[in-house]
Motif scaffolding. Sequence first.
Motif, mmCIF file in Angstrom:
data_model
loop_
_atom_site.group_PDB
_atom_site.id
_atom_site.type_symbol
_atom_site.label_atom_id
_atom_site.label_comp_id
_atom_site.label_asym_id
_atom_site.label_seq_id
_atom_site.Cartn_x
_atom_site.Cartn_y
_atom_site.Cartn_z
ATOM 1 N N UNK A 42 8.320 9.479 -7.890
ATOM 2 C CA UNK A 42 7.698 8.946 -8.946
ATOM 3 C C UNK A 42 7.726 7.139 -8.060
ATOM 4 N N UNK A 43 6.550 6.487 -7.981
ATOM 5 C CA UNK A 43 6.484 4.695 -8.150
ATOM 6 C C UNK A 43 6.321 5.054 -9.942
ATOM 7 N N UNK A 44 7.379 3.561 -10.290
ATOM 8 C CA UNK A 44 7.217 3.540 -11.378
ATOM 9 C C UNK A 44 6.584 2.065 -11.673
ATOM 10 N N UNK A 96 8.012 -2.561 -6.571
ATOM 11 C CA UNK A 96 7.703 -3.588 -5.183
ATOM 12 C C UNK A 96 7.958 -2.685 -3.813
ATOM 13 N N UNK A 97 6.419 -2.332 -3.848
ATOM 14 C CA UNK A 97 6.498 -1.209 -2.675
ATOM 15 C C UNK A 97 7.544 -1.247 -1.758
ATOM 16 N N UNK A 121 0.768 1.453 -12.565
ATOM 17 C CA UNK A 121 0.942 2.426 -13.665
ATOM 18 C C UNK A 121 1.711 3.866 -12.957
ATOM 19 N N UNK A 122 3.148 3.874 -13.595
ATOM 20 C CA UNK A 122 3.935 4.775 -13.231
ATOM 21 C C UNK A 122 2.752 5.963 -11.961
ATOM 22 N N UNK A 123 3.233 6.642 -11.501
ATOM 23 C CA UNK A 123 2.244 8.134 -10.646
ATOM 24 C C UNK A 123 3.216 8.229 -9.947
ATOM 25 N N UNK A 124 3.503 9.807 -9.850
ATOM 26 C CA UNK A 124 4.319 11.252 -8.826
ATOM 27 C C UNK A 124 3.485 12.135 -8.131
ATOM 28 N N UNK A 125 4.624 11.864 -6.791
ATOM 29 C CA UNK A 125 3.832 12.789 -6.215
ATOM 30 C C UNK A 125 5.170 13.707 -5.716
ATOM 31 N N UNK A 126 4.230 14.679 -5.098
ATOM 32 C CA UNK A 126 5.254 16.270 -5.323
ATOM 33 C C UNK A 126 5.403 16.416 -3.085
ATOM 34 N N UNK A 184 -2.501 1.972 -7.820
ATOM 35 C CA UNK A 184 -3.344 0.671 -7.957
ATOM 36 C C UNK A 184 -2.265 -0.073 -7.972
ATOM 37 N N UNK A 185 -2.695 -1.105 -7.556
ATOM 38 C CA UNK A 185 -1.099 -2.628 -7.472
ATOM 39 C C UNK A 185 -1.808 -3.520 -7.978
ATOM 40 N N UNK A 186 -0.895 -4.277 -9.319
ATOM 41 C CA UNK A 186 -1.396 -5.505 -9.465
ATOM 42 C C UNK A 186 -1.013 -6.753 -8.940
#
Length: 466
Positions: free
Chosen positions: A356-358, A362-363, A385-390, A442-444
């Motif tokens: 999960x990226x919250x 900062x990546x 926005x938080x997004x999850x990959x499996x 999406x990055x801000x």
Amino acid sequence: MNKDSNQGPRQKTRLQLFEKQSQSSDRSRGKIIILGLALLGLFCVGLGLFFYQQQPVKPTQSVVTAQPITLHTKAKYAVVIDATTGQILGQKDADQLVGIASQTKMLTAYGVLRAIEREQIKWNDKVPIDRHTDWSDKDRDMYAHLDIHAGQAIAVRDLYGAMFTSSANDAALALAEYVKPKDKSQQAALQQWADELHLTGSKWYNAAGQVNRDAFDFEVKNAQPDAENKATVTQLAILAWQDLKMDPSLREYYHKLGLVYHPTPDVNKIAQTEYSKFKQQILPNLRNADNLEFEGLKTGSTPDSGGAFTGLLKDRAGHELITVVSGAGRYTDQIERYQYTVDVVNEVLEQTMPCTFTAGQAVSGAGTVANSAVKSGKTAVAVQATKTYWLPKGAGQSNLGVYPSKKIDQAPVKDGQRIANFAPALKTKYIPNSQKSDQGLAMISTQNETTAAWWQRCFNWLLVHS
């Protein structure tokens, strides 16, 4: 005096003039050379920028492969996808056409949401009930319907809610008639909506999901009496995903214990919802040790395909998964379709792990984006926005890399402005309707940036990538 004696001064003047012309010519040539060198330098910089932009973007970490697992459920057909990205996590015979019955109402809902988005209708519009959509004289145990009659008019919002909470057939038929193009039949409108969603090979006859003969005034005369709407479980997952994307409030409908609707302005009626039955009769009998939460979505079953359910489930960590099971027990059974739904989610959770990226993160390795349009030459970014990959368990990576965005050219930049989209370094499978914006991060920007001068734009790439 000899006339030749006057030639001296004139010759000197000519010589001086020639020398001045030569000097001026030299200076002009010098300026041309300098200008040429400057243009050549700018050309080289532009060429360097061009070739830099053509270079493939490398991920910040090695690419992870995560293909859908094979589900071993007792259901004949099943699929599980991530409700946000559309990543397919597990499947079993997911591309086989099956009868879908009342799950058809998810396509009818798409037709409504499409019309709302295009401002062709409004939620408070009153939909007229005529003799074709008046099902009040039909057996409610066999044909779910509201207590509404020809001559009345019901709000779009009430009928839309009735499709999901009570599976009301009259509500679906009335809505489809209201939103379809006037020059199309209901069947043609359904097929048009299915084509828009690329539901290739699916079959549609009526908006309620009734077997053709049981659609009464909406029976398609040139089709067999036992013809029925058909789609794959993957296509049903696509419908659920699309409806939820267009209307996140669908999550609220499933937990309603009673549906209130208004056949006339001064009359309120209440219908029992599917969730009230589920909560009282089914939920206590499920084997659900991990307390998976049912947030929706739609039942549907036929004698041929058996019990079926399109679900939206949430695990303890808050991850949302869309599930479809079909051929889950007998046609009339209620427990098994829900139990098989729990089982397929547990199977996915046992064999995969979330990455999960919250929001605000900062990546690692990709905290900035090269931006030639701003003074600093780069823009600091964070996840919007938080997004999850499996990922498969045992993949050896708990953190997932990304493909950073290529250089952008955007100024000025404000703190919190959406600036780029990073792709996950993940080889996987998504539903066909999932776009890069759905799959990516999406990055801000995390700071304000001012516009660079023209000459800074030319040389920023040197500063950022030196």
